[in-house]
Design an enzyme around this catalytic site. Structure first.
Site, PDB file in Angstrom:
ATOM      1  N   GLU A 120     100.072  60.398 -63.121  1.00 31.46           N
ATOM      2  CA  GLU A 120      99.452  60.910 -61.889  1.00 31.46           C
ATOM      3  C   GLU A 120     100.431  61.850 -61.208  1.00 31.46           C
ATOM      4  O   GLU A 120     101.632  61.748 -61.429  1.00 31.46           O
ATOM      5  CB  GLU A 120      99.189  59.731 -60.923  1.00 31.46           C
ATOM      6  N   CYS A 415     119.861 100.242 -32.974  1.00 35.24           N
ATOM      7  CA  CYS A 415     119.263 100.061 -34.296  1.00 35.24           C
ATOM      8  C   CYS A 415     120.364 100.132 -35.360  1.00 35.24           C
ATOM      9  O   CYS A 415     121.156 101.076 -35.364  1.00 35.24           O
ATOM     10  CB  CYS A 415     118.221 101.145 -34.549  1.00 35.24           C
ATOM     11  N   CYS A 418     119.652 103.619 -37.431  1.00 37.12           N
ATOM     12  CA  CYS A 418     119.714 104.972 -36.875  1.00 37.12           C
ATOM     13  C   CYS A 418     120.415 105.027 -35.523  1.00 37.12           C
ATOM     14  O   CYS A 418     120.512 106.108 -34.924  1.00 37.12           O
ATOM     15  CB  CYS A 418     118.320 105.562 -36.752  1.00 37.12           C
ATOM     16  N   CYS A 439     114.130 107.414 -37.408  1.00 34.27           N
ATOM     17  CA  CYS A 439     114.888 106.329 -38.045  1.00 34.27           C
ATOM     18  C   CYS A 439     114.520 106.256 -39.536  1.00 34.27           C
ATOM     19  O   CYS A 439     113.357 106.040 -39.875  1.00 34.27           O
ATOM     20  CB  CYS A 439     114.556 105.008 -37.350  1.00 34.27           C
TER      21      CYS A 439
HETATM   22  S1  IVH Z   1     103.064  54.037 -57.640  1.00 33.43           S
HETATM   23  C1  IVH Z   1     105.826  50.074 -57.652  1.00 33.43           C
HETATM   24  N1  IVH Z   1     101.892  56.342 -57.694  1.00 33.43           N
HETATM   25  O1  IVH Z   1     106.293  57.472 -54.565  1.00 33.43           O
HETATM   26  C2  IVH Z   1     105.709  51.405 -56.987  1.00 33.43           C
HETATM   27  N2  IVH Z   1     103.626  56.046 -56.107  1.00 33.43           N
HETATM   28  O2  IVH Z   1     109.144  55.936 -55.037  1.00 33.43           O
HETATM   29  C3  IVH Z   1     104.317  51.903 -57.072  1.00 33.43           C
HETATM   30  N3  IVH Z   1     103.994  57.996 -54.674  1.00 33.43           N
HETATM   31  O3  IVH Z   1     106.798  55.322 -51.981  1.00 33.43           O
HETATM   32  C4  IVH Z   1     104.199  53.295 -56.586  1.00 33.43           C
HETATM   33  N4  IVH Z   1     102.434  59.272 -55.550  1.00 33.43           N
HETATM   34  O4  IVH Z   1     104.765  56.693 -51.739  1.00 33.43           O
HETATM   35  C5  IVH Z   1     102.849  55.613 -57.106  1.00 33.43           C
HETATM   36  N5  IVH Z   1     100.701  58.321 -57.850  1.00 33.43           N
HETATM   37  C6  IVH Z   1     101.651  57.589 -57.271  1.00 33.43           C
HETATM   38  C7  IVH Z   1     102.431  58.097 -56.210  1.00 33.43           C
HETATM   39  C8  IVH Z   1     103.412  57.289 -55.664  1.00 33.43           C
HETATM   40  C9  IVH Z   1     103.382  59.180 -54.631  1.00 33.43           C
HETATM   41  C10 IVH Z   1     105.137  57.628 -53.808  1.00 33.43           C
HETATM   42  C11 IVH Z   1     104.943  56.343 -53.077  1.00 33.43           C
HETATM   43  C12 IVH Z   1     106.233  55.585 -53.207  1.00 33.43           C
HETATM   44  C13 IVH Z   1     107.107  56.503 -53.963  1.00 33.43           C
HETATM   45  C14 IVH Z   1     107.809  55.754 -55.063  1.00 33.43           C
END
Ligand code: IVH
Length: 686
Positions: A120, A415, A418, A439
């Site tokens: 993700e 300036c 100029c 200028c």
């Molecule tokens: S999973 C066990 N998925 O990243 C931890 N975190 O350092 C599960 N974050 O504070 C987190 N996108 O705020 C996860 N797709 C995503 C994420 C995500 C952003 C942030 C989250 C967390 C930090 C992890």
């Protein structure tokens, strides 16, 4: 007095309205396919509010009217997380990503290529947790230190992408969802524009804006901030609802009403992970929200349990971080760049620093007000940010690091190019060199503007060539361009005879233009294409524009006192009038403007029609808008004035929303046309 309706039909109407509003939210946030225009959403919500005001006994906590309305809090209660909110280990390059895949496979005693990972984007916002009891949102909290966070339920309830009640008949008794609250780029820009207009403080970036908004004690303020939520984890759920994989759980969350990332992908092994990270790196620029990397998770939930945790991070997940877009560096000096209209822009000369793979050694400081806002001085340590193609920005000054030899930045009195005096007119934020075309810096910029595509459109006359012509003093005014001869041009370094001939030919073509282009090409401060068009249409003849009084200028549609005074003082300058006469002398000409065309209410505006209309056909709607002076286009951009959204409007409507473009439905369009059409204009439309 209106008769009070009997309860049953009201109950029905209320539940229909609630379902319609919830569906609209679902389609917009979860399915990314807006169902109804904003105005329609607002109309339904107002109707529901009216009914609930008449029947307070029918108000429920999960009604869409109850998102806003909680009174300001004194502070936020502590919330202890039933399951700790952990962080992730980071990987910064391909090798570290591959090492993660190898470790996972070794621990699971399996072949590396057979492990499935759910990947993700890593959203750059704030992690929050949401608890649902029998399908109803009962608690929302920040991450805090991972064990204990702050209860910000009232603020989170105001986000339309957070369901107040889970969708469907069959919902888990207990569900704790985690995800990120963030602000889109378009929402952020709109918020800052509004703040600037009010003269209040602007936020440095979308993340700070999101954090600041969630920390508001008054949920009414949070409600007015364009915050969004995207779910990425299930912390607790009834066993019956458990799925074999993380990706299946994400699909389940969508069914229950949560937005999940449209970028989610399940990949195989290390190669799959590396490929996903590359793809996200490329996608990044095109997204309307900040991401700072990718999160890579072992998809199989049993395998996740087997892998477990080390200290504060899971072994089954990893955050791949993009190179940082922010770095600290030092302002070594500040110089002033002179623009086309003489405006002096302060530019910070930085100790060169690598930001997201590029060496940054300059950053614009915009104007003196910005320097004051940042409280920046020479020798200060600052945070610079580079996002996409934009010019590097100074985000903030690290005040604690200010050295003793820090020097205040001052606008020069003369300036730098100029030596003419620098003036700050009235309460304008900008200071300008008063040298005008004397200028060289202004001359170069003025010539570049004069030759640009929307002005005289002189093909082949690029920036470097203009610089060379001005430096040799072959060209001092725009008219000098038309006196250039091919033989002489061919003497320039890297200029072949053929290019010189081509340039002379394109100068010959550009000599014949339109009045609007000519006015635009003059580079009068604040006079863009639309204003130049309006002037040409209104006055029809150049000398009438040149001799117009301030009042006569203000009488032109869309020209206010400030623009009128810029135009008036431009033509009051003798050397500007001489430049114009000289241009006419060297043969610049244009066709006569057909006068008598009245200024139309929508002149200069671009409208877009999308979705199916009922009362009008597309062609009718288009003709009526065109008759009022609008241009009707097929695609939405920042320049679009309004989007008319009929039924089942799709991506154009969404884009309009993202860009903050005005959206109206068909009834609103009809009302608008009715208000502006005169017998003449409706005649010409039919
Ligand atoms: S999973 C066990 N998925 O990243 C931890 N975190 O350092 C599960 N974050 O504070 C987190 N996108 O705020 C996860 N797709 C995503 C994420 C995500 C952003 C942030 C989250 C967390 C930090 C992890």
């Amino acid at each position: 007095m209106c008769a009070r309706k009997s309860a049953a039909p009201v109950t029905d109407e209320i539940s229909t309205l609630r379902a319609q509003l919830e569906n609209a939210n679902y389609r917009y946030y979860v399915e990314d396919a807006p169902g109804i225009p904003d105005v329609e959403y607002d109309r339904l919500l107002r109707r529901l509010q009216e009914l609930e005001a008449e029947h307070p006994e029918l108000v429920t906590a999960d009604s869409p009217t109850q998102r806003v309305g909680a009174p300001p809090a004194e502070g936020f209660p502590e919330v202890r997380h039933a399951v700790a909110m952990l962080s992730l280990d980071n990987a910064f390059d391909e090798q570290e990503v591959r090492a993660f895949a190898r470790r996972v496979a070794e621990r699971l005693e399996t072949d590396e290529q057979s492990v499935l990972f759910c990947c993700e984007p890593k959203l750059d916002g704030l992690a929050v947790s949401l608890v649902y009891d029998n399908g109803v949102l009962v608690q929302g909290a920040t991450r805090g230190d991972g064990r204990t966070g702050e209860g910000i339920t009232a603020n989170l309830r105001t986000l339309r992408s957070i369901p107040l009640r889970l969708r469907g008949e069959n919902v888990p008794g207990l569900l704790e969802v985690r995800g990120e609250v963030y602000m889109s780029h378009s929402g952020f820009e709109k918020l800052n524009d509004e703040a600037r207009t009010r003269g209040s403080k602007v936020f440095a970036n979308p993340r700070n804006a999101a954090a600041g908004s969630l920390r508001q004690l008054d949920p009414g303020i949070a409600a007015a901030r364009p915050l969004e939520f995207c779910a990425y984890q299930v912390a607790r759920i009834d066993d019956d609802y458990l799925k074999p994989s993380h990706s299946a759980l994400m699909r389940e969350l969508r069914e229950l009403g949560f937005r999940t990332s449209p970028e989610i992908d399940v990949v195989t092994g290390a190669d799959g992970l590396v490929d996903f990270c590359d793809r996200m790196g490329k996608r990044r620029e095109g997204l309307d929200y900040d991401i700072d990397g990718a999160v890579l998770k072992v998809d199989d939930l049993r395998a996740q349990r087997e892998l477990g945790f080390v200290s504060r991070a899971p072994r089954w997940a990893m955050a791949f971080k993009f190179p940082a877009q922010e770095q600290t560096t030092v302002i070594r000096d500040v110089t002033f760049q002179v623009g086309r209209t003489g405006r002096l822009t302060p530019v910070a000369r930085l100790e060169p620093v690598q930001v997201a793979g590029v060496t940054v050694s300059n950053a614009t400081l915009h104007n003196m007000d910005e320097i004051q806002r940042l409280d920046a001085r020479i020798n200060d340590t600052v945070i610079v940010r580079r996002a996409g193609d934009v010019i590097p920005q100074i985000v903030s000054v690290i005040q604690d690091a200010r050295p003793e030899d820090a020097r205040v930045i001052e606008m020069p009195a003369q300036c730098p190019v100029c030596d003419s005096s620098v003036e700050r007119v009235g309460d304008e934020v900008d200071a300008r060199c008063s040298g005008g075309l004397f200028c060289p810096a202004q001359r170069k910029e003025a010539l570049k503007h004069f030759a640009s595509r929307r002005a005289l459109d002189i093909d082949g006359l690029g920036t470097k060539l203009i610089d060379a012509l001005v430096e040799r003093e072959w060209v001092k005014t725009p008219a000098d361009l038309f006196r250039l001869e091919a033989e002489r041009l061919a003497e320039l370094p890297r200029m072949a005879q053929k290019s010189a001939d081509n340039l002379v030919a394109s100068l010959e073509r550009s000599r014949h233009t339109t009045l609007a282009r000519f006015i635009y090409a003059l580079g009068i401060p604040e006079v863009g294409e639309a204003t130049a068009n309006a002037l040409a249409q209104h006055f029809g003849e150049l000398h009438r524009v040149m001799d117009a009084s301030q009042e006569a200028l203000e009488a032109v549609a869309d020209i206010g006192p400030v623009v009128a005074s810029h135009i008036h003082s431009f033509f009051a300058e003798a050397h500007n009038r001489e430049t114009i006469e000289d241009l006419i002398r060297v043969g610049v000409d244009w066709e006569e403007v057909e006068l008598g065309e009245r200024e139309q209410p929508l002149t200069g505006q671009t409208w877009v029609l999308t979705g199916a209309l009922e009362a009008l056909t597309r062609d009718e709607a288009k003709a009526r808008l065109v008759a009022l002076g609008a241009k009707v286009s097929g695609s939405v951009s920042k320049k679009t004035h309004a989007v008319v959204a009929g039924d089942a409007a799709g991506s154009k409507l969404e884009k309009a929303r993202q860009l903050g473009v005005t959206v109206m439905d068909e009834p609103a369009l009809l009302a608008f046309l009715g208000e502006h059409e005169t017998p003449d204009s409706s005649e010409s439309a039919s």
